[in-house]
Design an enzyme around this catalytic site. Structure first.
Site, PDB file in Angstrom:
ATOM      1  N   LEU A   6     -21.396 -36.353   0.487  1.00  0.00           N
ATOM      2  CA  LEU A   6     -19.944 -36.219   0.424  1.00  0.00           C
ATOM      3  C   LEU A   6     -19.569 -34.832   0.927  1.00  0.00           C
ATOM      4  O   LEU A   6     -19.985 -33.827   0.349  1.00  0.00           O
ATOM      5  CB  LEU A   6     -19.449 -36.410  -1.009  1.00  0.00           C
ATOM      6  N   GLY A   9     -15.267 -30.511   4.261  1.00  0.00           N
ATOM      7  CA  GLY A   9     -14.807 -29.572   5.280  1.00  0.00           C
ATOM      8  C   GLY A   9     -15.027 -28.132   4.860  1.00  0.00           C
ATOM      9  O   GLY A   9     -14.850 -27.206   5.648  1.00  0.00           O
ATOM     10  N   SER A  13     -20.316 -27.895   1.003  1.00  0.00           N
ATOM     11  CA  SER A  13     -20.895 -29.180   1.400  1.00  0.00           C
ATOM     12  C   SER A  13     -21.546 -29.097   2.778  1.00  0.00           C
ATOM     13  O   SER A  13     -22.495 -29.835   3.066  1.00  0.00           O
ATOM     14  CB  SER A  13     -19.826 -30.275   1.365  1.00  0.00           C
ATOM     15  N   CYS A  96     -11.064 -37.340 -11.093  1.00  0.00           N
ATOM     16  CA  CYS A  96     -11.384 -37.630  -9.697  1.00  0.00           C
ATOM     17  C   CYS A  96     -12.888 -37.834  -9.533  1.00  0.00           C
ATOM     18  O   CYS A  96     -13.336 -38.779  -8.874  1.00  0.00           O
ATOM     19  CB  CYS A  96     -10.897 -36.490  -8.806  1.00  0.00           C
ATOM     20  N   GLY A 119     -21.534 -30.914  -2.868  1.00  0.00           N
ATOM     21  CA  GLY A 119     -21.576 -29.456  -2.855  1.00  0.00           C
ATOM     22  C   GLY A 119     -21.177 -28.832  -4.172  1.00  0.00           C
ATOM     23  O   GLY A 119     -20.818 -27.647  -4.212  1.00  0.00           O
ATOM     24  N   CYS A 191      -7.586 -30.946  -7.247  1.00  0.00           N
ATOM     25  CA  CYS A 191      -8.205 -32.043  -6.518  1.00  0.00           C
ATOM     26  C   CYS A 191      -7.184 -32.989  -5.899  1.00  0.00           C
ATOM     27  O   CYS A 191      -7.253 -33.316  -4.733  1.00  0.00           O
ATOM     28  CB  CYS A 191      -9.109 -32.825  -7.477  1.00  0.00           C
TER      29      CYS A 191
END
Length: 359
Positions: A6, A9, A13, A96, A119, A191
């Site tokens: 997952l 950007g 991660s 989330c 991440g 989130c």
């Protein structure tokens, strides 16, 4: 291993992708679109996807952009609005992770892989053959409190490749590896809101309603607010009062009144006893055979500080945390996250009570 990664950007991660690729794993990258196709909740998605595409291109990996718009609204935004309207403090990031990233995503896409990697700054540990969520090496960046509602099955399928690294090392790897987002700033958004202003989001859905701000010690009206739902226990900024600091210490939902107390060290903003309900143990209750109080560490908000306390079982899913030191801003509706006495294993979390809410 065949791993679903997952990616957001962000640099964290991206370094996960770099590490796993170097280790020789078979990777597929996923970006989850969760905001509605309006200005609500996904305003930075195109920029994020562009960065994710650059990462995928650099390592020659497939990238899938998956949509969980409606699921996100039904399970995170609705929960947040319902909780705020009830005068409580939600934790949308925790929901989330539980419902979207490791819920619907895992059910539809992640189950086809050996593991799902993220991440998050967290680790896992195995005790007596059972997997436990554990804290990150970098205690300041630790994110176990955002993961403390996930299930054991979800945890068993997860891996956190950067949890054993300090943030400075993650940045160093990103720079040395010439990652396209090596110098991108960390996201500070909630989130489900991205870059959208929290008060603007609440105003759009709950509106405004004038109410009084009362000094709790004197009963004196010292100002007005635009709705109790804009304020949470322990809040200091955004009250528009002079002569501060002023802290929100109580709310009367029935008459839309906010009570505040003045001064950095006002006792009204502190407490030592925290009642929690709906306690969720990720890997099972480690004290199922213990009758008396147990030593723990805990957090009542996202903070690098772990506080020492005793945990007392009242029965069922109800517990009381007796903190060793004073705790600022105990907000009903938030989650208290429970750790072992060393602050290493994260056992789970319970809802700080004021009134019971549905999740």
């Amino acid at each position: 291993m065949k791993i679903a990664v997952l990616i957001s950007g962000g640099v964290d991660s991206a370094v996960v992708v770099h590490k796993l690729k170097e280790e020789g794993h078979e990777l597929t990258l996923f970006y989850i679109r969760i905001g509605m196709d309006t200005d609500e909740g996904d305003c930075s998605a195109e920029e994020d996807i562009e960065m994710c595409t650059a990462i995928a291109h650099k390592y020659g990996l497939p990238l899938e952009v998956v949509s969980l718009h409606q699921e996100y609204w039904d399970n995170v935004m609705e929960y947040a609005l319902r909780t705020v309207k009830a005068g409580l403090t939600p934790n949308p990031d925790m929901m989330c992770n539980k419902m979207i990233k490791f819920g619907y995503f895992e059910q539809r896409w992640g189950k086809g892989f050996d593991k799902t990697a993220t991440g998050h700054y967290a680790t896992t540990d195995t005790v007596d053959g059972k997997i436990y969520l554990a804290t990150a090496i970098d205690r300041v960046k630790d994110q176990t409190d955002f993961l403390a509602q996930i299930s054991y099955d979800q945890l068993s399928h997860l891996m956190f490749p950067i949890g054993s690294l300090p943030k400075s090392e993650v940045r160093r790897i990103a720079v040395e590896s010439k990652l396209p987002n090596a110098f991108r700033k960390d996201s500070q958004g909630i989130c489900f809101l991205g870059k959208i202003n929290y008060n603007d989001f609440i105003r759009r859905h709950l509106g405004e309603k004038k109410g009084n701000i009362i000094e709790i010690e004197t009963g004196r009206k010292i100002g007005e607010h635009k709705g109790y739902w804009f304020h949470t226990i322990g809040q200091r900024k955004g009250l528009g009062l002079s002569g501060g600091p002023w802290y929100v210490v109580k709310k009367n939902i029935a008459d839309n009144t906010i009570y505040v107390s003045n001064g950095y060290d006002t006792d009204k903003q502190y407490g030592k006893t925290i009642h929690i309900d709906e306690m969720h143990f990720i890997s099972g209750n480690p004290w199922v055979d213990v009758s008396g109080p147990v030593d723990i560490m805990f957090k009542n908000r996202h903070t690098p500080e772990f506080m020492k306390a005793k945990l007392v079982h009242l029965g069922g899913l109800e517990y009381v945390i007796e903190s060793e030191n004073k705790v600022q801003g105990i907000a009903p509706g938030q989650f208290a996250v429970i750790y072992d006495a060393e602050g290493h294993l994260c056992y789970g979390s319970g809802v700080i009570t004021g009134q019971k809410i549905d999740k």
